[in-house]
Motif scaffolding. Structure first.
Motif, PDB file in Angstrom:
ATOM      1  N   GLU A  22      -7.343  13.112   6.905  1.00 40.06           N
ATOM      2  CA  GLU A  22      -5.600  13.413   7.283  1.00 40.06           C
ATOM      3  C   GLU A  22      -5.020  12.055   6.766  1.00 40.06           C
ATOM      4  N   ALA A  23      -5.479  11.280   6.030  1.00 39.25           N
ATOM      5  CA  ALA A  23      -4.645  10.214   5.687  1.00 39.25           C
ATOM      6  C   ALA A  23      -4.074  10.229   4.603  1.00 39.25           C
ATOM      7  N   SER A  24      -3.135   9.451   4.283  1.00 38.61           N
ATOM      8  CA  SER A  24      -2.229   9.461   2.990  1.00 38.61           C
ATOM      9  C   SER A  24      -2.410   8.071   2.426  1.00 38.61           C
ATOM     10  N   THR A  25      -2.086   7.795   1.273  1.00 44.55           N
ATOM     11  CA  THR A  25      -1.899   6.500   0.659  1.00 44.55           C
ATOM     12  C   THR A  25      -0.866   5.566   1.332  1.00 44.55           C
ATOM     13  N   TRP A  30       5.437   0.086  -0.693  1.00 52.44           N
ATOM     14  CA  TRP A  30       4.576  -1.197  -0.572  1.00 52.44           C
ATOM     15  C   TRP A  30       4.405  -1.578  -1.878  1.00 52.44           C
ATOM     16  N   TYR A  31       4.496  -0.840  -2.945  1.00 50.72           N
ATOM     17  CA  TYR A  31       4.410  -1.077  -4.304  1.00 50.72           C
ATOM     18  C   TYR A  31       5.331  -1.520  -5.146  1.00 50.72           C
ATOM     19  N   VAL A  32       6.635  -1.544  -4.741  1.00 51.43           N
ATOM     20  CA  VAL A  32       7.650  -1.844  -5.267  1.00 51.43           C
ATOM     21  C   VAL A  32       8.753  -2.586  -4.820  1.00 51.43           C
ATOM     22  N   ASP A  33       8.474  -2.891  -3.396  1.00 48.86           N
ATOM     23  CA  ASP A  33       9.241  -3.828  -2.648  1.00 48.86           C
ATOM     24  C   ASP A  33       9.028  -5.303  -2.603  1.00 48.86           C
ATOM     25  N   ALA A  34       9.900  -6.160  -3.479  1.00 44.88           N
ATOM     26  CA  ALA A  34       9.493  -7.750  -3.494  1.00 44.88           C
ATOM     27  C   ALA A  34       9.041  -8.315  -2.132  1.00 44.88           C
ATOM     28  N   ARG A  35       9.490  -7.733  -1.208  1.00 39.80           N
ATOM     29  CA  ARG A  35       9.415  -8.510   0.367  1.00 39.80           C
ATOM     30  C   ARG A  35       7.894  -8.325   0.553  1.00 39.80           C
ATOM     31  N   ILE A  36       7.303  -6.942   0.323  1.00 45.26           N
ATOM     32  CA  ILE A  36       6.065  -6.870   0.442  1.00 45.26           C
ATOM     33  C   ILE A  36       5.069  -7.775  -0.253  1.00 45.26           C
ATOM     34  N   ALA A  37       5.415  -7.840  -1.438  1.00 46.04           N
ATOM     35  CA  ALA A  37       4.626  -8.616  -2.353  1.00 46.04           C
ATOM     36  C   ALA A  37       4.774 -10.271  -1.851  1.00 46.04           C
ATOM     37  N   GLU A  38       5.909 -10.552  -1.290  1.00 39.77           N
ATOM     38  CA  GLU A  38       5.737 -12.172  -0.779  1.00 39.77           C
ATOM     39  C   GLU A  38       4.685 -12.093   0.379  1.00 39.77           C
ATOM     40  N   GLN A 334       3.019   3.357 -11.720  1.00 38.13           N
ATOM     41  CA  GLN A 334       4.007   2.414 -11.403  1.00 38.13           C
ATOM     42  C   GLN A 334       5.515   2.799 -11.747  1.00 38.13           C
ATOM     43  N   ARG A 335       5.746   3.750 -12.602  1.00 38.53           N
ATOM     44  CA  ARG A 335       6.864   4.372 -12.760  1.00 38.53           C
ATOM     45  C   ARG A 335       7.057   5.277 -11.770  1.00 38.53           C
ATOM     46  N   GLY A 336       6.074   6.150 -11.546  1.00 35.75           N
ATOM     47  CA  GLY A 336       6.165   7.020 -10.606  1.00 35.75           C
ATOM     48  C   GLY A 336       6.230   6.625  -9.358  1.00 35.75           C
ATOM     49  N   LEU A 337       5.806   5.601  -8.892  1.00 34.05           N
ATOM     50  CA  LEU A 337       6.100   5.058  -7.556  1.00 34.05           C
ATOM     51  C   LEU A 337       7.579   4.642  -7.353  1.00 34.05           C
ATOM     52  N   ASN A 338       8.278   4.245  -8.596  1.00 30.92           N
ATOM     53  CA  ASN A 338       9.529   3.921  -8.181  1.00 30.92           C
ATOM     54  C   ASN A 338      10.410   5.270  -8.287  1.00 30.92           C
ATOM     55  N   SER A 339       9.932   6.234  -8.471  1.00 34.16           N
ATOM     56  CA  SER A 339      10.734   7.565  -8.339  1.00 34.16           C
ATOM     57  C   SER A 339      11.242   8.102  -6.995  1.00 34.16           C
ATOM     58  N   ARG A 340      12.257   8.439  -6.803  1.00 42.85           N
ATOM     59  CA  ARG A 340      12.843   8.891  -5.348  1.00 42.85           C
ATOM     60  C   ARG A 340      12.111  10.176  -5.170  1.00 42.85           C
TER      61      ARG A 340
END
Ligand code: FES
Ligand SMILES: [Fe+2]
Length: 378
Positions: A22-25, A30-38, A334-340
């Protein structure tokens, strides 16, 4: 009211309690927000054991390796007493890096800026032109220590003074790797790749249980028995393993990827160890910023004599080809993760248990860390 979604809200999107079926990724932010990277730098890379070098590089007293862990400069050095120690590589005077080489051997740690000297045990030995300075305790101004330990061929550090031991952190991996005898292998070569993707995209790609192998890696696929591919998850590691078959289509891969089984280990968060007979490569995935990472490949062989050089080079080239195939797809993801258009994706029960483990471990560290930081701020 702010339009910006808070880190807390972004973290809450992921449900770490969902079973694999039942899980999603973890969600795209989480892959594109700089606050998560920090947040990852503080709660993942500053808290976990990080591989920074090889034991053979720090065998003799005075031998050292330097590294950057979660933005912190670190040096690991063998003392005259034979003890391996690590320190923040930051001079107590005006913060210059004391050791400026990636590795080497020295009798004293000498700061290049104003010439302060530290012993191999980190103690401050001397400061030029410091007469007349009051209320300065030389004993209180040694290099600041960092935890270090070794396992198999590798040197690790942990920035967290409260961290569990390396053996406890590695858990079941220690027993699983022991029979492979990687201690007998010798370092041969290194390749460094800078990839335009979040570090987790590279890890996800590694952990998809061979799902992408028949589609993306035709050469590699020819030596693996894809249907028999097994995935084992435990503690903080995932072992993906496959029986080997003789390749008819690809002679370079067939000649350099041999033995009964392929062993692909991942240890949370960012280390992979890949073994075939007489062969190992390690992949260390280092975040640069939210959408770039560096992957360091180190290649090891049982026989690194001159007679074997051409064969070993061919083997490294086979690894590089697989890597090139992965590189393009990671950048596309990575490009796809940035897509709306994209939020999160579902997981294959047959193939993607490793990714599920990775995402749950990460969620625990990020949510736990964010909670502690919020509590500390109250
Ligand atoms: S910064 Fe190291 S001696 Fe001044
Ligand atoms: Fe791949």
């Amino acid at each position: 009211m702010s339009m910006e979604v808070s880190v807390r809200e972004i973290l809450a999107i992921y449900d770490e309690n969902a079973p694999l079926s039942e899980a999603s990724t973890i969600p795209a932010p989480w892959y594109v927000d700089a606050r998560i990277a920090e947040l990852e730098a503080r709660t993942v890379f500053s808290k976990t054991w990080q591989m920074v070098g090889r034991v053979e590089q720090v065998q003799k007293s005075g031998q050292f390796v330097t590294a950057n862990v979660a933005g912190e400069p670190v040096v690991v050095v063998r003392g005259n007493d034979g003890v391996l120690r690590a320190f923040f590589n930051v001079c107590r005077h005006h913060a210059a890096a004391v050791v400026t080489e990636p590795c080497g051997q020295t009798s004293i740690l000498h700061c290049p800026y104003h010439g302060w000297n530290y012993g191999l045990d980190g103690s401050l030995k001397g400061m030029p032109e410091f007469d007349g300075v009051k209320n300065f305790e030389r004993q209180q101004n040694g290099l600041v220590p960092v935890k270090t330990e070794t396992w198999e061929k590798f040197v690790f550090v942990n920035l967290d003074a409260q961290a569990v031991s390396l053996a406890e952190f590695l858990g079941g991996l220690v027993k699983r790797v022991a029979p492979l005898g990687v201690g007998k292998l010798h370092h041969f070569d290194r390749r460094v790749y800078d990839i335009h993707c979040n570090w987790k995209v590279f890890v996800d790609n590694y952990l998809d249980g061979g799902y992408h192998v028949p589609h993306l890696h035709k050469g590699l696929n020819s030596v693996l028995d894809y249907k028999q591919y097994t995935i084992e998850i435990q503690d903080r590691y995932c072992l993906q393993s496959s029986p080997m078959v003789a390749s008819e289509e690809d002679s370079a891969t067939g000649a350099t990827r041999t033995g009964d089984r392929a062993w692909y280990f991942w240890q949370y968060p960012n280390l992979m160890i890949n073994c075939y007979e007489g062969y190992m490569d390690t992949n260390l995935v280092l975040p640069i910023d939210v959408d770039r990472c560096r992957v360091i490949f180190d290649f090891y062989f049982g026989d690194v004599s001159d007679a074997r050089r051409a064969y070993n080079q061919q083997s490294v080239a086979v690894g590089a080809r697989v890597q090139d195939e992965d590189l393009g797809i990671c950048e596309a993801v990575q490009r796809g993760l940035n897509s709306r258009a994209y939020r999160a994706g579902r997981l294959s029960v047959r193939r993607e248990a490793g990714e599920h483990l990775f995402h749950r471990l990460l969620a625990a560290d990020l949510k736990g860390g964010a909670g502690n930081e919020a509590a500390a701020a109250d």
